[in-house]
Design an enzyme around this catalytic site. Structure first.
Site, PDB file in Angstrom:
ATOM      1  N   ASP A   1       1.657  -7.137  -2.707  1.00  0.00           N
ATOM      2  CA  ASP A   1       3.094  -6.975  -2.531  1.00  0.00           C
ATOM      3  C   ASP A   1       3.404  -5.518  -2.169  1.00  0.00           C
ATOM      4  O   ASP A   1       2.929  -4.592  -2.827  1.00  0.00           O
ATOM      5  CB  ASP A   1       3.761  -7.333  -3.870  1.00  0.00           C
ATOM      6  CG  ASP A   1       5.267  -7.489  -3.754  1.00  0.00           C
ATOM      7  OD1 ASP A   1       5.700  -8.375  -3.007  1.00  0.00           O
ATOM      8  OD2 ASP A   1       5.994  -6.722  -4.413  1.00  0.00           O
TER       9      ASP A   1
ATOM     10  N   GLU B   1     -16.221  -4.545  -5.276  1.00  0.00           N
ATOM     11  CA  GLU B   1     -17.229  -4.762  -6.331  1.00  0.00           C
ATOM     12  C   GLU B   1     -17.593  -6.246  -6.397  1.00  0.00           C
ATOM     13  O   GLU B   1     -18.599  -6.619  -6.990  1.00  0.00           O
ATOM     14  CB  GLU B   1     -16.669  -4.329  -7.704  1.00  0.00           C
ATOM     15  CG  GLU B   1     -16.435  -2.836  -7.850  1.00  0.00           C
ATOM     16  CD  GLU B   1     -15.577  -2.510  -9.094  1.00  0.00           C
ATOM     17  OE1 GLU B   1     -15.375  -3.385  -9.967  1.00  0.00           O
ATOM     18  OE2 GLU B   1     -15.095  -1.364  -9.165  1.00  0.00           O
TER      19      GLU B   1
HETATM   20  C1  BGC Z   1       8.208  -9.857  -2.197  1.00  0.00           C
HETATM   21  C2  BGC Z   1       9.569 -10.210  -2.679  1.00  0.00           C
HETATM   22  C3  BGC Z   1       9.880  -9.334  -3.877  1.00  0.00           C
HETATM   23  C4  BGC Z   1       9.666  -7.855  -3.556  1.00  0.00           C
HETATM   24  C5  BGC Z   1       9.585  -7.036  -4.788  1.00  0.00           C
HETATM   25  C6  BGC Z   1       8.512  -8.457  -1.702  1.00  0.00           C
HETATM   26  O1  BGC Z   1       8.007  -8.047  -0.656  1.00  0.00           O
HETATM   27  O2  BGC Z   1       7.711 -10.696  -1.192  1.00  0.00           O
HETATM   28  O3  BGC Z   1       9.710 -11.566  -2.986  1.00  0.00           O
HETATM   29  O4  BGC Z   1      11.202  -9.527  -4.240  1.00  0.00           O
HETATM   30  O5  BGC Z   1       8.495  -7.635  -2.839  1.00  0.00           O
HETATM   31  O6  BGC Z   1       8.409  -7.316  -5.479  1.00  0.00           O
END
Ligand code: BGC
Length: 545
Positions: free
Chosen positions: A196, A249
């Site tokens: 993310d 790893e």
């Molecule tokens: C995720 C979202 C999330 C955000 C914060 C994004 O890019 O795909 O769904 O709200 O990151 O974590």
């Protein structure tokens, strides 16, 4: 790869939320049977313990499963069942922030002297007593990226909601703890992670203001050459390299990054200078494509031009943050009887263009966004409509739940059961295309060449594999006169029938071919004359020539 949004895929215990046993029970839909979709891997959006302010992207314990989803034992069972069907499993890894309910943050905010204080980004008030700088939260309605903590007299940074404090990746203990999270799941057998917002890890070390002209832009995707200080700082690459080293790893695992940086060079920099960061990066440009042949043509050219052995293109048209493409591309109802025609064309493009395809649950039956009444809105950023539950069959709960679904399932709309045995359904087109691709090296690894055609018709060739050359960094261009056995893909974006205009490229094309898959009425296996071919409105084909 197939993205499952676990809250919305299958509920096994009637609480109205999707869960891991529900996923395990529905894996046949994806793999293991002759009529499965046939995908290679699943990516699960976050399954960890979470107060669900941002629906799992606010994690309060990285090494547990949220009770809504089940238990660690359920996760192990799911991984085992998936692997037994040859399906790889990717989890979401959310390194930039935790929940404000995470014990690390509770410690951190308890006192300036607590040993966890520096695990998060704390700063003194600005000169006017307000936020320390002009950084803004990414969610439109939440304002500054800072919240004041009365008890300790400092502000903490949150790039998203105030319930998601940013971790301080410059702190070695915080980093080590987050590395151990990776190891925890890798040891349980997961095959990789979707990371993310990795571009958010690197922030200006002195928390300098964003330049005045970009201060108002909340999302990095709105940037081009100009830089934010709140993200995409060069130091972030070292943080990514260390993450990759942990994953290395464990042999054979993969990292896919949601790098929300619009500028292509800066986005691709997250592969690392020597392929030592992310294996794959989402192509934001691709999912923003409007429904126009020239837009897809430009995207295809980009996908086909990977510059070295460490980079590999990806494409997706939908995910849990954006409107579903069946909704974005829908024609006004009066324009045509088949509202799913464009979904079919899009499926053909998704599964024949170069690179790794990401499918979002429900697109294989043509699910659209579902409006959510104001009283039932959950998401702080307005994304509920694209997260409505999977429609397995008709009737209340749509086969997703026997309880009260957390988001509306819709009383009508496509279903898996309704499309299962219909050879002309969207589902069966996806099944056919996924299988075609799995069994055809040209589609997985082969070269790409644009074919001259009518402006509304996107036409391209997939060529016999360029194999080693591609993997070592040759641009995949292909030449007229490539060996026989090429695939011709045609897509008409016009809302009228179109002469393909392939005669412009007559020198490199034979007079006819055999249809392998089509979005329209023509059955697979028929001969197609190329010279005077007319495509219907919103029709696409894959032809062996
Ligand atoms: C995720 C979202 C999330 C955000 C914060 C994004 O890019 O795909 O769904 O709200 O990151 O974590």
């Amino acid at each position: 790869m197939y993205q499952i949004y676990p809250l919305s895929w299958a509920d096994s215990n009637r609480d109205g939320f999707g869960d891991l046993p529900g996923i395990t029970a529905h894996l046949d839909h994806l793999a293991g049977r002759p009529d499965s979709l046939g995908v290679d891997a699943i990516w699960l959006s976050p399954i960890y313990r979470s107060p669900m302010v941002d629906f799992g992207y606010d994690i309060s314990d990285h090494c547990s499963v949220d009770p809504r989803f089940g238990t660690l034992a359920d996760a192990d069972l799911l991984f085992g069942e998936a692997h037994g069907r040859g399906l790889r499993v990717l989890l979401d890894y959310v390194p930039n922030h935790t929940s404000d309910q995470h014990p690390w943050f509770a410690q951190s905010r308890s006192s300036r002297r607590n040993r966890y204080r520096d695990w998060y980004v704390w700063a003194d008030p600005g000169p006017d007593g307000g936020p320390p700088n002009n950084w803004l939260s990414a969610f439109e309605r939440t304002g500054p990226a800072w919240t004041y903590d009365q008890a300790t007299g400092q502000w903490y940074l949150h790039s998203f909601t105030s319930a998601q404090p940013d971790l301080n990746w410059r702190n070695p203990d915080a980093r080590a703890a987050m590395h151990d999270v990776l190891r925890f799941w890798l040891r349980r057998g997961v095959d990789g992670f979707r990371i993310d917002v990795p571009h958010r890890l690197g922030k200006h070390p002195e928390l300098a203001d964003n330049p005045a002209d970009v201060a108002a832009l909340r999302r990095c995707s709105q940037l081009d050459e100009r830089r934010h200080n709140s993200m995409d700082h060069p130091d972030g690459h070292d943080m990514m390299r260390r993450i990759r080293a942990v994953v290395d790893e464990f042999p054979g695992r993969v990292l896919v990054g949601e790098v929300g940086v619009h500028h292509p060079q800066r986005r691709l920099a997250y592969h690392g200078s020597d392929g030592d960061e992310l294996h794959l990066i989402f192509d934001f440009g691709f999912w923003r494509n409007p429904w126009r042949a020239d837009a897809f043509r430009a995207a295809g050219a980009r996908l086909a031009r990977w510059p070295d052995a460490h980079r590999w293109p990806t494409h997706a048209l939908s995910n849990h943050d954006i409107r579903r493409h069946a909704t974005r591309f829908a024609r006004a109802a009066e324009d045509g009887p088949d509202t799913l025609a464009r979904v079919r064309v899009a499926a053909i493009l998704l599964l024949t263009l170069p690179g790794t395809t990401f499918l979002y649950y429900g697109e294989e039956i043509g699910m659209t966004d579902l409006a959510v009444p104001a009283a039932h809105v959950h998401d702080p950023d307005g994304r509920d409509p694209c997260r409505s539950p999977m429609r397995w069959r008709s009737g209340p709960g749509a086969g997703f739940t026997e309880g009260q679904p957390w988001l509306p399932t819709g009383s009508e709309g496509p279903t898996v059961a309704g499309q299962d045995r219909d050879p002309g359904s969207v589902l069966n087109l996806y099944r056919r295309l996924v299988r075609l691709r799995a069994g055809d090296e040209r589609l997985r690894l082969g070269g790409y060449r644009l074919v001259d055609s009518d402006p509304d018709v996107y036409a391209f060739l997939r060529l016999a594999s360029v194999g080693a050359a591609a993997r070592q960094g040759a641009a995949v261009t292909g030449r007229a006169g490539d060996p026989a056995g090429r695939l011709l893909v045609l897509a008409n974006f016009a809302d009228q029938p179109r002469q393909t205009g392939l005669d412009r490229d007559a020198e490199s094309l034979p007079g006819q071919g055999v249809l392998l898959a089509g979005s329209g009425q023509r059955p697979a296996g028929v001969r197609i004359r190329l010279t005077d071919l007319v495509l219907c409105a919103d029709e696409a084909m894959v032809i062996e020539i």
